[in-house]
Scaffold this motif. Structure first.
Motif, mmCIF file in Angstrom:
data_model
loop_
_atom_site.group_PDB
_atom_site.id
_atom_site.type_symbol
_atom_site.label_atom_id
_atom_site.label_comp_id
_atom_site.label_asym_id
_atom_site.label_seq_id
_atom_site.Cartn_x
_atom_site.Cartn_y
_atom_site.Cartn_z
ATOM 1 N N LEU A 115 0.843 -1.221 -0.073
ATOM 2 C CA LEU A 115 -0.046 -0.365 0.099
ATOM 3 C C LEU A 115 1.071 1.207 -0.160
ATOM 4 O O LEU A 115 1.906 1.165 0.544
ATOM 5 N N ALA A 126 -1.170 2.183 9.312
ATOM 6 C CA ALA A 126 -1.374 1.134 8.513
ATOM 7 C C ALA A 126 -0.538 -0.361 8.785
ATOM 8 O O ALA A 126 -0.731 -1.225 8.859
ATOM 9 N N THR A 132 -6.250 -4.789 8.829
ATOM 10 C CA THR A 132 -7.389 -3.991 8.270
ATOM 11 C C THR A 132 -7.152 -3.970 6.766
ATOM 12 O O THR A 132 -8.019 -3.855 6.048
ATOM 13 N N TRP A 133 -5.969 -4.348 6.372
ATOM 14 C CA TRP A 133 -5.958 -4.626 4.806
ATOM 15 C C TRP A 133 -5.037 -5.669 4.480
ATOM 16 O O TRP A 133 -5.344 -5.811 3.165
ATOM 17 N N CYS A 134 -4.590 -6.605 5.081
ATOM 18 C CA CYS A 134 -3.926 -7.877 4.640
ATOM 19 C C CYS A 134 -4.846 -8.851 5.044
ATOM 20 O O CYS A 134 -5.385 -9.248 6.169
#
Length: 180
Positions: A115, A126, A132-134
């Motif tokens: 990201l 992050a 939250t994203w992986c």
């Protein structure tokens, strides 16, 4: 013997009190000796331990400098996942995303797609919250704690361990029984 009580029985309490006082005095002396030894170590530690401590600190600084060259690595305590935060402008010109984003965040454990962020605080946030994203980090965070602990042992990088090494047969004494 007076009044029908033997003399050795009359002084039994006095002997017990003297013995108890001796034991207490010995314990106080031992505690003082331990405190004196700790104070002497605090004032002047052994030169070997000082050199080892300085060498360990220097190697840790070198490792940190190498990591900073490649990016800052965050390790999640609950899952053991490792996430790297890189400053793309300091290493290779403009960001790889092409939009001028400066910071790149990537999950090293699960090799997810990176990201890109313009703000350092958002990139650190992050990196700390990779679940939250992986997707793989999200699944790990959702598993029960006992399963996560086992997975963390597998995923975490190996650290230097002190292991018991049995003595060799050559170092065995004559009177020791042979190893079976």
């Amino acid at each position: 013997m007076s009044s029908g009580i033997p003399d050795d029985s009359k002084h039994a309490r006095r002997r017990r009190l003297r013995a108890t006082a001796r034991v207490r005095a010995h314990r106080v002396e031992m505690a003082l000796d331990k405190a004196r030894a700790r104070a002497a170590q605090a004032i002047g530690p052994h030169p070997e331990s000082v050199a080892a401590h300085r060498q360990a600190a220097a190697s840790a600084q070198r490792e940190l400098a190498e990591l900073d060259a490649q990016g800052r690595v965050f390790t999640r305590r609950d899952t053991g996942a490792r996430v790297v935060l890189r400053d793309t402008q300091s290493t290779a010109g403009a960001g790889a995303s092409g939009s001028g984003d400066r910071y790149e965040v990537e999950c090293l454990t699960h090799r997810s797609d990176p990201l890109y962020f313009e703000d350092a605080a958002a990139a650190q946030r992050a990196a700390r919250h990779s679940d939250t994203w992986c997707e793989a980090c999200r699944q790990l965070a959702a598993t029960p704690h006992t399963v996560r602990a086992r997975a963390r042992k597998v995923l975490a990088p190996a650290k230097g361990e002190v292991r018991y090494v049995p003595p060799s047969p050559e170092g065995r004494m004559r009177f020791d029984p042979p190893a079976v």
